[in-house]
Write a protein that holds these residues in place. Structure first.
Motif, PDB file in Angstrom:
ATOM      1  N   THR A 117       0.830  -1.203   0.000  1.00 32.61           N
ATOM      2  CA  THR A 117       0.000   0.000   0.000  1.00 32.61           C
ATOM      3  C   THR A 117       0.872   1.264   0.000  1.00 32.61           C
ATOM      4  N   THR A 118       1.920   1.245   0.816  1.00 32.20           N
ATOM      5  CA  THR A 118       2.817   2.403   0.894  1.00 32.20           C
ATOM      6  C   THR A 118       3.488   2.653  -0.454  1.00 32.20           C
ATOM      7  N   ILE A 119       3.918   1.562  -1.104  1.00 34.91           N
ATOM      8  CA  ILE A 119       4.554   1.709  -2.425  1.00 34.91           C
ATOM      9  C   ILE A 119       3.564   2.322  -3.418  1.00 34.91           C
ATOM     10  N   GLY A 120       2.313   1.835  -3.372  1.00 37.00           N
ATOM     11  CA  GLY A 120       1.279   2.374  -4.261  1.00 37.00           C
ATOM     12  C   GLY A 120       1.065   3.859  -4.036  1.00 37.00           C
ATOM     13  N   LEU A 135       7.931  -0.091 -10.583  1.00 39.25           N
ATOM     14  CA  LEU A 135       7.736  -0.941  -9.405  1.00 39.25           C
ATOM     15  C   LEU A 135       8.256  -2.351  -9.677  1.00 39.25           C
ATOM     16  N   ALA A 136       8.792  -2.989  -8.645  1.00 40.00           N
ATOM     17  CA  ALA A 136       9.229  -4.381  -8.759  1.00 40.00           C
ATOM     18  C   ALA A 136       8.513  -5.231  -7.725  1.00 40.00           C
ATOM     19  N   ALA A 137       7.855  -6.294  -8.193  1.00 41.25           N
ATOM     20  CA  ALA A 137       7.103  -7.177  -7.296  1.00 41.25           C
ATOM     21  C   ALA A 137       8.005  -8.317  -6.845  1.00 41.25           C
ATOM     22  N   ALA A 138       8.927  -8.009  -5.933  1.00 37.34           N
ATOM     23  CA  ALA A 138       9.871  -9.031  -5.466  1.00 37.34           C
ATOM     24  C   ALA A 138       9.352  -9.792  -4.248  1.00 37.34           C
ATOM     25  N   ASP A 139       8.125  -9.504  -3.843  1.00 38.04           N
ATOM     26  CA  ASP A 139       7.476 -10.343  -2.833  1.00 38.04           C
ATOM     27  C   ASP A 139       6.765 -11.457  -3.590  1.00 38.04           C
ATOM     28  N   VAL A 151      -2.278  -4.142  -9.220  1.00 38.83           N
ATOM     29  CA  VAL A 151      -3.493  -3.315  -9.119  1.00 38.83           C
ATOM     30  C   VAL A 151      -3.103  -1.857  -8.859  1.00 38.83           C
ATOM     31  N   TRP A 152      -2.149  -1.680  -7.941  1.00 36.02           N
ATOM     32  CA  TRP A 152      -1.660  -0.318  -7.673  1.00 36.02           C
ATOM     33  C   TRP A 152      -0.993   0.274  -8.921  1.00 36.02           C
ATOM     34  N   ASN A 157      -0.966   4.079 -13.000  1.00 38.68           N
ATOM     35  CA  ASN A 157      -0.424   4.109 -14.354  1.00 38.68           C
ATOM     36  C   ASN A 157       1.106   4.040 -14.357  1.00 38.68           C
ATOM     37  N   VAL A 158       1.614   3.081 -13.604  1.00 42.54           N
ATOM     38  CA  VAL A 158       3.054   2.865 -13.449  1.00 42.54           C
ATOM     39  C   VAL A 158       3.345   1.397 -13.765  1.00 42.54           C
TER      40      VAL A 158
END
Ligand code: GDP
Length: 303
Positions: A117-120, A135-139, A151-152, A157-158
């Motif tokens: 949420t914070t990253i979003g 953004l990188a989804a490393a989780d 979704v974020w 639009n990133v």
């Protein structure tokens, strides 16, 4: 104050305890300081910090010869801001941006504290400032974490760099850093897995990720932000200690301040961890993130 919205609970908890104390104020005596100490402890300021604040207030009240309720209130506010700022004299509350090339920010913390949420929220904030954000989804371990970040990404639009679930987070990080370099992104936010296993594993995982990043960009990551949930009180502090011992944390994002009446945790973090709180989360919406400002925060309590 910029904390108008989001601090209602702390204001009716921490703030109200202090205000109640001051409302019943007749004169400064030992009982007053004892009650003050109690109010501070109940607000998650931490025992040590509470004693230190009330000791210093005793001194300061004497020194300034503060007698009226207003004078005493002012001394309390000044001293709390002072104490907060003193402890972090050498700390940067601003984000440390790369001199050139992409700024890489790693987000760490246990599941559920509000990393994604914070990253979003931060992505939206930085994009509004004209920055090109990736953004990188490393989780890759928590079910749904990748999708949640996507979704974020859509909302902001990133673009989001992601791999399949359970895949090696190091590969995702490598791809994202390469893309950030090649395509001239200003900032890359990396969402990491929040598995709080033993310290050695945590340390190894974080170090591996950092090694991959710094091989591509020598002075990166530029920030390692530890996300803490303020509603978990002392638990947040023990998590923080573990992370701090495992890697070089550069700052704290304190989330869900809107959900706690014990905003004193902000002071405890500064006192016990000597890490700057850089951002605070004040709700679930995209705009509910604020750069942290100690004096605005403390003044906000006494509204
Ligand atoms: P993660 O597992 O660390 O990535 O945590 P998430 O970002 O998924 O957040 C967990 C839950 O906390 C979600 O329901 C978020 O909406 C909520 N959350 C995050 N930050 C805040 C905040 O500042 N205030 C409130 N009230 N909820 C928040």
């Amino acid at each position: 104050s910029k904390y108008e919205k989001g601090l209602e609970k702390t204001r009716t908890g921490f703030g109200a305890r202090l205000n109640a104390l001051l409302a019943n104020f007749r004169h400064v005596d030992e009982e007053f300081f004892e009650n003050l100490e109690e109010a501070l402890i109940e607000s998650d300021v931490g025992f040590e910090m509470a004693v230190s604040i009330s000791d210093q207030l005793r001194e300061e009240v004497k020194l300034q010869n503060a007698k009226s309720k207003q004078d005493v209130t002012n001394v309390i506010i000044e001293k709390m801001v002072d104490l907060y700022e003193q402890q972090g004299k050498d700390e940067h509350t601003e984000i440390n941006f790369a001199k050139s090339g992409p700024t890489i920010i790693l987000f760490v913390g246990v599941n559920g504290v509000g990393k994604t949420t914070t990253i979003g929220k931060m992505a939206a904030m930085y994009q509004k400032q004209g920055k090109k954000v990736l953004l990188a989804a490393a989780d890759t371990f928590r079910a749904g974490a990748i999708q949640q970040l996507q979704v974020w990404g859509k909302r902001d639009n990133v673009p989001v760099v992601a791999g399949p679930e359970k895949s090696d987070p190091a590969a995702v990080v490598f791809d994202a850093v390469s893309k950030a370099k090649k395509e001239n992104y200003d900032v890359l936010f990396v969402d990491t897995a929040g598995r709080l296993q033993n310290k050695v594993n945590l340390m190894n995982e974080l170090e591996k990720m950092k090694r991959i990043i710094s091989r591509e960009i020598p002075d990166a990551p530029h920030e390692v932000l530890l996300v803490l949930d303020s509603t978990t009180g002392q638990n947040a502090l023990s998590q923080a200690k573990l992370f701090k011992e495992s890697t070089d944390v550069t700052g704290i994002v304190l989330t869900k301040l809107d959900g706690t009446a014990r905003g004193g945790i902000v002071l405890a973090i500064r006192n016990e961890l000597h890490l700057p709180v850089k951002y605070v989360g004040l709700g679930e919406q995209v705009d509910d993130l604020q750069a942290f400002d100690a004096s605005e925060f403390v003044y906000g309590l006494f509204k």
